[in-house]
Design an enzyme around this catalytic site. Structure first.
Site, PDB file in Angstrom:
ATOM      1  N   ASP A  62     103.680  91.695  61.248  1.00  0.00           N
ATOM      2  CA  ASP A  62     102.230  91.855  61.199  1.00  0.00           C
ATOM      3  C   ASP A  62     101.616  91.552  62.561  1.00  0.00           C
ATOM      4  OD1 ASP A  62     102.075  92.708  58.680  1.00  0.00           O
ATOM      5  OD2 ASP A  62     101.156  90.907  57.842  1.00  0.00           O
ATOM      6  N   GLU A  89     104.781  94.885  97.715  1.00  0.00           N
ATOM      7  CA  GLU A  89     104.254  93.743  96.962  1.00  0.00           C
ATOM      8  C   GLU A  89     104.806  93.786  95.553  1.00  0.00           C
ATOM      9  OE1 GLU A  89     100.020  94.317  97.002  1.00  0.00           O
ATOM     10  OE2 GLU A  89     100.037  94.685  99.164  1.00  0.00           O
ATOM     11  N   LYS A 131     104.454  94.025  91.698  1.00  0.00           N
ATOM     12  CA  LYS A 131     103.422  94.519  90.793  1.00  0.00           C
ATOM     13  C   LYS A 131     103.308  93.519  89.652  1.00  0.00           C
ATOM     14  CE  LYS A 131     101.785  98.722  88.596  1.00  0.00           C
ATOM     15  NZ  LYS A 131     101.561  98.363  87.201  1.00  0.00           N
ATOM     16  N   ASP A 188     102.146  91.956  86.259  1.00  0.00           N
ATOM     17  CA  ASP A 188     101.821  92.572  84.979  1.00  0.00           C
ATOM     18  C   ASP A 188     100.728  91.780  84.279  1.00  0.00           C
ATOM     19  OD1 ASP A 188     101.855  94.305  82.940  1.00  0.00           O
ATOM     20  OD2 ASP A 188     103.755  93.636  82.086  1.00  0.00           O
ATOM     21  N   TYR A 225      95.145  91.210  95.955  1.00  0.00           N
ATOM     22  CA  TYR A 225      95.947  92.130  96.770  1.00  0.00           C
ATOM     23  C   TYR A 225      95.161  93.267  97.398  1.00  0.00           C
ATOM     24  CZ  TYR A 225      95.734  94.362  92.205  1.00  0.00           C
ATOM     25  OH  TYR A 225      95.296  94.879  91.014  1.00  0.00           O
ATOM     26  N   LYS A 275     108.703 101.141  89.118  1.00  0.00           N
ATOM     27  CA  LYS A 275     108.736 100.350  87.889  1.00  0.00           C
ATOM     28  C   LYS A 275     110.138  99.797  87.658  1.00  0.00           C
ATOM     29  CE  LYS A 275     105.557 100.040  85.734  1.00  0.00           C
ATOM     30  NZ  LYS A 275     104.929 100.793  84.652  1.00  0.00           N
ATOM     31  N   CYS A 294     121.769  94.525  44.094  1.00  0.00           N
ATOM     32  CA  CYS A 294     120.595  93.951  44.744  1.00  0.00           C
ATOM     33  C   CYS A 294     120.780  92.440  44.891  1.00  0.00           C
ATOM     34  CB  CYS A 294     119.350  94.240  43.914  1.00  0.00           C
ATOM     35  SG  CYS A 294     117.892  93.403  44.529  1.00  0.00           S
ATOM     36  N   CYS A 306     118.076  90.746  42.356  1.00  0.00           N
ATOM     37  CA  CYS A 306     118.062  90.860  40.897  1.00  0.00           C
ATOM     38  C   CYS A 306     119.415  91.264  40.336  1.00  0.00           C
ATOM     39  CB  CYS A 306     117.001  91.857  40.451  1.00  0.00           C
ATOM     40  SG  CYS A 306     117.409  93.555  40.882  1.00  0.00           S
ATOM     41  N   CYS A 361     117.097  99.524  45.206  1.00  0.00           N
ATOM     42  CA  CYS A 361     117.105  98.779  43.946  1.00  0.00           C
ATOM     43  C   CYS A 361     116.032  99.402  43.076  1.00  0.00           C
ATOM     44  CB  CYS A 361     116.792  97.296  44.183  1.00  0.00           C
ATOM     45  SG  CYS A 361     116.373  96.420  42.652  1.00  0.00           S
ATOM     46  N   CYS A 394     112.441  93.690  39.616  1.00  0.00           N
ATOM     47  CA  CYS A 394     113.133  92.971  40.686  1.00  0.00           C
ATOM     48  C   CYS A 394     112.206  91.968  41.376  1.00  0.00           C
ATOM     49  CB  CYS A 394     113.655  93.969  41.714  1.00  0.00           C
ATOM     50  SG  CYS A 394     114.371  93.189  43.156  1.00  0.00           S
TER      51      CYS A 394
HETATM   52  P1  AMP Z   1      98.696 101.361  86.636  1.00  0.00           P
HETATM   53  O1  AMP Z   1      97.713 100.703  85.718  1.00  0.00           O
HETATM   54  O2  AMP Z   1     100.057 101.480  86.092  1.00  0.00           O
HETATM   55  O3  AMP Z   1      98.193 102.625  87.206  1.00  0.00           O
HETATM   56  O4  AMP Z   1      98.887 100.375  87.847  1.00  0.00           O
HETATM   57  C1  AMP Z   1      97.806 100.000  88.615  1.00  0.00           C
HETATM   58  C2  AMP Z   1      97.544  98.571  88.358  1.00  0.00           C
HETATM   59  O5  AMP Z   1      98.582  97.755  88.837  1.00  0.00           O
HETATM   60  C3  AMP Z   1      96.349  98.087  89.102  1.00  0.00           C
HETATM   61  O6  AMP Z   1      95.162  98.396  88.435  1.00  0.00           O
HETATM   62  C4  AMP Z   1      96.592  96.621  89.108  1.00  0.00           C
HETATM   63  O7  AMP Z   1      96.046  96.076  87.937  1.00  0.00           O
HETATM   64  C5  AMP Z   1      98.082  96.461  88.977  1.00  0.00           C
HETATM   65  N1  AMP Z   1      98.727  95.749  90.086  1.00  0.00           N
HETATM   66  C6  AMP Z   1      99.516  94.683  89.941  1.00  0.00           C
HETATM   67  N2  AMP Z   1      99.962  94.246  91.110  1.00  0.00           N
HETATM   68  C7  AMP Z   1      99.448  95.041  92.064  1.00  0.00           C
HETATM   69  C8  AMP Z   1      99.544  95.092  93.474  1.00  0.00           C
HETATM   70  N3  AMP Z   1     100.286  94.221  94.153  1.00  0.00           N
HETATM   71  N4  AMP Z   1      98.861  96.055  94.119  1.00  0.00           N
HETATM   72  C9  AMP Z   1      98.119  96.967  93.426  1.00  0.00           C
HETATM   73  N5  AMP Z   1      97.995  96.963  92.088  1.00  0.00           N
HETATM   74  C10 AMP Z   1      98.644  96.021  91.414  1.00  0.00           C
HETATM   75 ZN    ZN Z   2     116.419  94.111  42.970  1.00  0.00          ZN
END
Ligand code: AMP
Ligand code: ZN
Length: 688
Positions: free
Chosen positions: A46, A127, A129, A131, A237, A325, A419, A422, A435, A440
């Site tokens: 959920d 740099e 990236k 998340d 950045y 990526k 089962c 049951c 089942c 059950c």
């Molecule tokens: P996307 O959303 O996949 O197009 O990726 C772009 C997003 O990556 C940007 O909007 C940022 O939020 C993120 N991001 C994270 N690290 C960096 C970085 N070092 N330079 C630029 N964007 C970054």
């Molecule tokens: Zn059953």
């Protein structure tokens, strides 16, 4: 780099362009609903399901243009998202193009060289990236005036109060340009994510799916107190609108930002040419799991601002940057056991019990094995070493077995014949075992547990655990019994007490007249998920009307079809279901009729048949006609008043001509509707 990138690649990612992600989320929600309602073999918890819906809702609120009427968020009972003030970015916030394959990196470099008209290897700034969630900070005369989410790129939502406590986010700057926008990524460290989820689970709240969702939820909190209590962090950045910043490349920019109090990620490097970039990528990929926060790739940016300007941007992403990526994570673990799950409709699903592993931010200890065939095809044995991944980044799945690590004497799984709940004999049903004992207890538990679950009536405190407890204590045997629960006896149960007992009864009471689609979902009818429930509700408006229907009538409804129709009629006429419905009605638990909003009787008396490809999906046109009082049927007969033919119509047109029935195109239809004094929202394809 020599690793087989394509194979490791996940099917999805959280940072895809919003339109794609929205599509993907809808698909996943749809799949999850299908698995849950139709297959009776849930693939998501959920909480996971909620997280998807939440993310979709958030994306849709950030990109209102992506909202479509068929989105799961638009269904009856869906809650609107909260309201935050909209702010306009000085310079749009772009997305990044993604590179999944090495050739994508080369193509990126080649395009840049072509535009710049130079073969010399470019200097890039690499740099991590991060998340998380991008933010735009606006400073005027050195003072922070607001902070906003990226939103649709042009406009975002104001989140100022929620980011003020983030360390390394200065509220004022010394010798800064009069106007300055600073961009960065707000995120939750992994450890903080774990802490928050533990607290949420303790409080009975659904956990966040991953740190990114948690960060997004926190930043968009309407209550800054809550945001402050979660320790968000950020890395900066980039800049948006600014003038007179004394730097001319990305490397110096980050140094400048760091010098002015902004937190800047230390993992960064200036490289020349793609060869060097690859080395850095390889190095950082190996270190990614040691980071205290989630990074999902490496961003390469053309270092020189003058070159960046020359390269410019497309409508969605700069041509001077690309995001490599990271491949989807995999984890090796061990299969400890295979357990059996008995679904609401008796379907048997084998489940892998695994040695727990962290995978993309969550702990995985179980994975569905779908059906006996899946186990046999993989030749899975108890004790086997297995490789896990998250399908679509979400659903844990066993990818493959490592037979070379198989312990000696590892036994094959023995298919159950009876089962586990049951002990009645299981029957084969296609690829599945089932089942079929209506009494059950496992099925009963699932059915009653489903009644209160978030997808159904959403009754807080009525999870599967409590239902199990009530069944055990003999307090209930069926759904209607829930409404006879006695406060004192409830309160006396282990772990309960007066307050929770009172709360549950109040919750049950508050949801005595749910919307019809929810009620239908809650009944756990075969193959009836939210979409079908919605169709049924639209068609019949009241439960009583639905209960009066026939299989033929049902079969004509889009989304239903003959098989489901007969299953439905069958399910509704079973004694146990009759008993449930009667019991509910007696206790005043009955759905409200679907409101007649926008309904008219302009087309009353017309029986219309649709054929050929129309400008809208046939369901949409059918629904619009029905909303205006017409009957829409599937085949032409002497009772048909009108046939609406789109492109490539079939034999229905011939039949209509034979019977002397009027045939028209969509324009003709629109005219007829308007003549009868109703509006018609569709333009038609112009070809009918
Ligand atoms: P996307 O959303 O996949 O197009 O990726 C772009 C997003 O990556 C940007 O909007 C940022 O939020 C993120 N991001 C994270 N690290 C960096 C970085 N070092 N330079 C630029 N964007 C970054
Ligand atoms: Zn059953």
């Amino acid at each position: 780099m020599t690793r087989p990138l394509a194979i490791l690649r996940a099917m999805s990612d959280d940072t895809a362009p919003p339109a794609e992600r929205v599509q993907e989320l809808r698909q996943r929600i749809h799949d999850a609903n299908h698995a849950y309602f139709v297959e009776d073999a849930p693939t998501l918890t959920d909480a996971e399901y909620d997280a998807l819906v939440r993310e979709l809702r958030q994306l849709e609120s950030e990109h209102p243009d992506l909202v479509t009427p068929d989105s799961p968020t638009q269904r009856v009972g869906a809650q609107p998202a909260g309201e935050l003030r909209t702010l306009t970015h000085g310079v749009p916030m772009y997305s990044l193009d993604n590179a999944f394959e090495e050739t994508d990196l080369d193509a990126f470099a080649e395009r840049a060289s072509r535009i710049l008209g130079s073969d010399a290897p470019l200097a890039y700034h690499a740099e991590l990236k991060i998340d998380g969630l991008s933010v735009n900070l606006r400073y005027e005369n050195g003072t922070l005036v607001w902070a906003a989410t990226r939103g649709n790129g042009r406009e975002g939502e104001e989140i100022t109060p929620n980011v003020l406590a983030i360390p390394g986010l200065p509220h004022s700057l010394e010798d800064a340009p009069t106007e300055l926008e600073v961009r960065g990524e707000v995120y939750l460290p992994k450890a903080e994510f774990v802490r928050i989820n533990e607290a949420r689970e303790e409080a009975g709240e659904p956990p966040f799916r991953n740190p990114r969702n948690a960060a997004a939820g926190t930043v968009r909190q309407l209550d800054p107190e809550v945001a402050r209590s979660r320790n968000l962090e950020a890395f900066f950045y980039g800049v948006g609108r600014t003038e007179g910043l004394p730097v001319s490349n990305q490397y110096d920019l980050l140094t400048w930002l760091a010098g002015h109090g902004f937190r800047v990620n230390e993992t960064r490097a200036r490289v020349t040419g793609m060869e060097e970039a690859r080395t850095v990528i390889e190095d950082w990929t190996a270190r990614r799991s040691d980071l205290p926060y989630d990074a999902d790739g490496v961003v390469l940016k053309v270092d020189d601002f003058a070159l960046q300007r020359e390269l410019g941007e497309t409508s969605r992403a700069p041509r001077w940057a690309i995001a490599w990526k990271f491949p989807a994570e995999e984890a090796t673990t061990r299969l400890l056991d295979v357990t059996i799950q008995v679904g609401r409709t008796g379907k048997i699903t084998p489940v892998a019990e695994l040695e727990p592993r962290m995978l993309e931010g969550t702990e995985v200890a179980r994975a569905t094995l779908h059906n006996p065939g899946f186990i046999h095809d993989m030749d899975l044995r108890i004790g086997d070493a297995v490789v896990l991944h998250k399908s679509g980044g979400i659903i844990p799945e066993i990818l493959r077995v490592l037979p070379e690590q198989r312990p000696e004497g590892a036994e094959a799984w023995v298919e159950p014949t009876h089962c586990p709940a049951c002990e009645s004999e299981l029957v084969e049903d296609g690829a599945n075992l089932r089942c079929v004992n209506p009494e059950c207890p496992a099925q009963r538990l699932e059915r009653i547990g489903h009644w209160g679950s978030r997808r159904a009536l959403d009754i807080e405190g009525l999870g599967e655990k409590s239902v199990d407890q009530f069944l055990d204590a003999g307090l209930i045997t069926s759904i209607p019994d829930l409404y006879d629960l006695d406060e004192e006896r409830l309160a006396a149960l282990e772990g309960w007490g007066a307050t929770s007992a009172r709360n549950l009864l109040a919750q049950l009471d508050a949801k005595r007249t749910p919307p019809l689609p929810r009620f239908l979902v809650a009944l756990g009818l075969p193959q009836v998920g939210p979409a079908t429930a919605e169709q049924l509700a639209r068609r019949y408006r009241t439960l009583d009307a639905l209960l009066d229907t026939t299989a033929e009538e049902l079969a004509a409804i889009p989304d239903v079809g003959e098989t489901t129709a007969s299953l439905l009629v069958d399910a509704l006429s079973r004694p146990a279901m009759q008993h449930t419905l009667e019991g509910l009605r007696e206790r005043g638990v009955w759905p409200e009729a679907l409101e007649d909003e926008g309904r008219s009787d302009a087309l009353e008396g017309l029986t219309i048949v649709l054929t050929g490809a129309l400008s809208q999906p046939r369901d949409v046109i059918k629904n619009a006609l029905e909303m205006r009082g017409a009957r829409v049927t599937g085949s032409v007969s002497k009772n048909t008043s009108l046939v609406v033919a789109g492109e490539d119509p079939g034999s229905k047109v011939d039949k209509a001509t034979d019977l002397g029935i009027e045939v028209t195109g969509e324009e003709g239809l629109a005219e007829i509707v308007r003549e009868r004094g109703a509006d018609w929202p569709f333009e038609g394809s112009g070809e009918g």
